[in-house]
Every structure is written in C-alpha cells, then in structure tokens.
Design an enzyme around this catalytic site. Structure first.
Site, PDB file in Angstrom:
ATOM      1  N   HIS A 191      -9.105  10.369  11.119  1.00  0.00           N
ATOM      2  CA  HIS A 191      -9.009  11.777  11.300  1.00  0.00           C
ATOM      3  C   HIS A 191     -10.005  12.722  10.968  1.00  0.00           C
ATOM      4  O   HIS A 191     -10.253  13.679  11.814  1.00  0.00           O
ATOM      5  CB  HIS A 191      -7.519  12.030  10.548  1.00  0.00           C
ATOM      6  CG  HIS A 191      -6.497  11.683  11.214  1.00  0.00           C
ATOM      7  ND1 HIS A 191      -5.897  10.541  11.575  1.00  0.00           N
ATOM      8  CD2 HIS A 191      -5.247  12.774  11.543  1.00  0.00           C
ATOM      9  CE1 HIS A 191      -4.740  10.706  11.959  1.00  0.00           C
ATOM     10  NE2 HIS A 191      -4.344  11.826  12.017  1.00  0.00           N
ATOM     11  N   HIS A 228      -5.675   7.884   2.783  1.00  0.00           N
ATOM     12  CA  HIS A 228      -6.997   7.865   2.450  1.00  0.00           C
ATOM     13  C   HIS A 228      -7.307   8.529   1.083  1.00  0.00           C
ATOM     14  O   HIS A 228      -6.513   9.217   0.432  1.00  0.00           O
ATOM     15  CB  HIS A 228      -8.026   8.561   3.344  1.00  0.00           C
ATOM     16  CG  HIS A 228      -7.899   8.025   4.856  1.00  0.00           C
ATOM     17  ND1 HIS A 228      -8.633   6.743   5.255  1.00  0.00           N
ATOM     18  CD2 HIS A 228      -7.234   8.267   5.661  1.00  0.00           C
ATOM     19  CE1 HIS A 228      -8.476   6.610   6.626  1.00  0.00           C
ATOM     20  NE2 HIS A 228      -7.777   7.447   6.866  1.00  0.00           N
TER      21      HIS A 228
END
Length: 310
Positions: free
Chosen positions: A174, A248
C-alpha cells in the site's frame, strides 16, 4: 557496406520498418509496461511467499486481524491511481496542453505504479516476513509448543490467500503504491507550478543580497508549496493506516514509502526536466527517427538546460 545495413548504420531488410518504428516511438516503454504488468499478475496469482519459521508466543505477530481495512486495495487504487490521473488530466486540459504532454504525463505515472508494484511484490515474496497479525491468520493447532520454532504446517487456516498473505509484510505494498502514484503527482505539480525555479530577473551576476531576496521570493509562495505537498500527505496517511490495521509495522511502511517515492522520481525524470529547470513545466521532446548523425531522443542534458535558462 555490410549486407542488410543502410548507409546510416540502421538495420535494413525485412525488419527495417519495425526497427524504425521502435526507435521513433515509445514502443519500448509500452513493451516494458506490458512485461511488468504480466510479471505482476503472475506473482499475484501463482507465486507463494517464502515462509519464515516463527514462535506461537511471539507478541510481535500476535495482533488481531482487521477484517475491514481502513484503506482496502480497491480504495488504494482510487486514491493513488484514479485521483492522480484525474488531477493530471484536469490540469493539462485546463491549460490547453498538447497531446504529447498528456501522453507522457499518463505514461510516466503508469510506469511508476506498475514498476513499484512489481518490485514490491518480488521483495515481499522473497523476504517472507510475517505480518503483525500472522497468528490470527494462521490459527495454530491446539497444543503447539511455545518457545519452539514452528512452520506453516501447524496452521489450521484453510483460506489460501488469507494464510499465505501473512508472510508478505515487508515492504508495505500500500505504501509503495501510494507514494509511487501520489509522489509522481506531487512532482508533476511542483514542475507545473515551478516552485523550485529560481527567478533572477535577468541579471547576470546577482549579488548575495539580491540572490537571497530571489530565493525568499520563490520559496515564499506557500500556497503552491502546500498544493504540491498535499498528495504526499495523502500517501503518508495511507501508509499510516497499514500500521493502524496491524498489517505492517513502521519498518515495513517506511521502506515501502521510500521505494515508491524513489521509483516515482525515477519515472518522472525519464520524461521531465529537473524541477529547478526553467523548462520544468514542459516534457522532453518525444523520440524521433534516428538521423545519419544523431540517433538520440533529442533530450537535453541538465547542463544544457541550465545554459538555456541563463
């Protein structure tokens, strides 16, 4: 003269028209784009990541799995691809830009996005770093011993993508995608608004005080600077959301952001002059057929741009 070659050294024979077309168009860019897109799709559908061993009592991978993401993949495409394309096309159309400028504007961001995605996924699958929510994805079998390295085999999750995607933490896709698309948009706006161009009013040897006033004048246009920074702020917010969703950690996100930004800058500079150039709002000329004495694209070197600017 060697058989099959013309007087200017270009390839002759049956493939001469194809060679000339390749040299006088953006064919290489489109072929490269197609290759990158094919590679990306192949990785997405047919490649599983390397699976690192892990501990079932590792707190770093014990975070909950967010079923609803703050920025799902579909919305990341909207924010980092469709919105930038809309803004770039709107700007070019509003100022009556020529077809070549429209073309390279779109081609540049397209290559930045597909290259960032492909490189990110290659690294993801080779590194195989567990996500912070790996244990929630894996659902270890009851009785799995703690403080012992275990493998994928102890996982009871049957959803293939959900399970294997748990080893694709580094770097953040992303983040790299967002900074590739929105980072390119930021560079495009900075070039069009000329926020880094030093205007010296035509004097040949400005004094230090005059030069300082010129720099203050250029850097004092805060409105234009904020316009160019807005896409980067949006990319940063997308990256931060990945930590909020426990997909993450900061290390993954920062690395992905740096990767996306670097590729965005590289792709931008393939088609546009440096941002301090007086001609930074116009792209380099397109490729032209190779002549007898020159087979280049007609691209100016940076030092030549500086000479023209003076």
């Amino acid at each position: 003269m060697a058989p099959g070659r013309s007087s200017n050294g270009s390839q002759g024979g049956t493939f001469a028209p194809l060679v000339r077309f390749y040299q006088s168009s953006y064919a290489s860019d489109y072929l490269g784009f197609a290759f990158l897109m094919t590679t990306y799709l192949y990785i997405q559908f047919f490649v599983d990541p390397f699976h690192r061993l892990f501990f079932v009592n590792d707190l770093n991978i014990s975070y909950p799995h967010a079923e609803i993401e703050r920025v799902p993949v579909s919305m990341n495409f909207v924010y980092a691809l469709f919105v930038p394309l809309f803004l770039i096309l709107l700007y070019n159309s509003a100022f009556g830009s020529h077809v070549h400028k429209h073309h390279v504007s779109i081609l540049g961001i397209a290559i930045a996005l597909v290259l960032a995605s492909t490189v990110t996924d290659i690294i993801k699958n080779m590194v195989g770093r567990p996500r912070p929510d790996l244990l929630a994805r894996c659902r270890p079998a009851p009785g799995t011993p703690p403080n012992t390295l275990v493998s994928l085999d102890i996982c009871t999750e049957t959803d293939h993508h959900r399970l294997h995607d748990g080893w694709r933490s580094f770097p953040s896709g992303h983040s790299s995608f967002a900074f590739a698309g929105l980072g390119y948009t930021s560079l495009f706006l900075a070039g069009q608004l000329k926020i880094f161009v030093l205007r010296n009013s035509g004097w040949s040897s400005p004094s230090p005080s005059d030069r300082d006033r010129a720099i203050v004048h250029v850097r004092g246009d805060l409105g234009k600077i904020l316009i160019c920074l807005t896409p980067l702020l949006g990319a940063a917010m997308i990256a931060i959301s990945r930590c909020q969703d426990y997909r993450h950690d900061v290390y993954d996100v920062c690395t992905g952001a740096l990767l996306g930004w670097t590729i965005a800058y590289w792709s931008y500079r393939r088609y546009w002059p440096r941002l301090s150039s007086a001609h930074c709002d116009e792209p380099y000329p397109g490729p032209s057929p190779p002549s007898r004495n020159d087979d280049s694209y007609g691209r100016l070197r940076d030092e030549e741009e500086g000479y023209r600017a003076v």
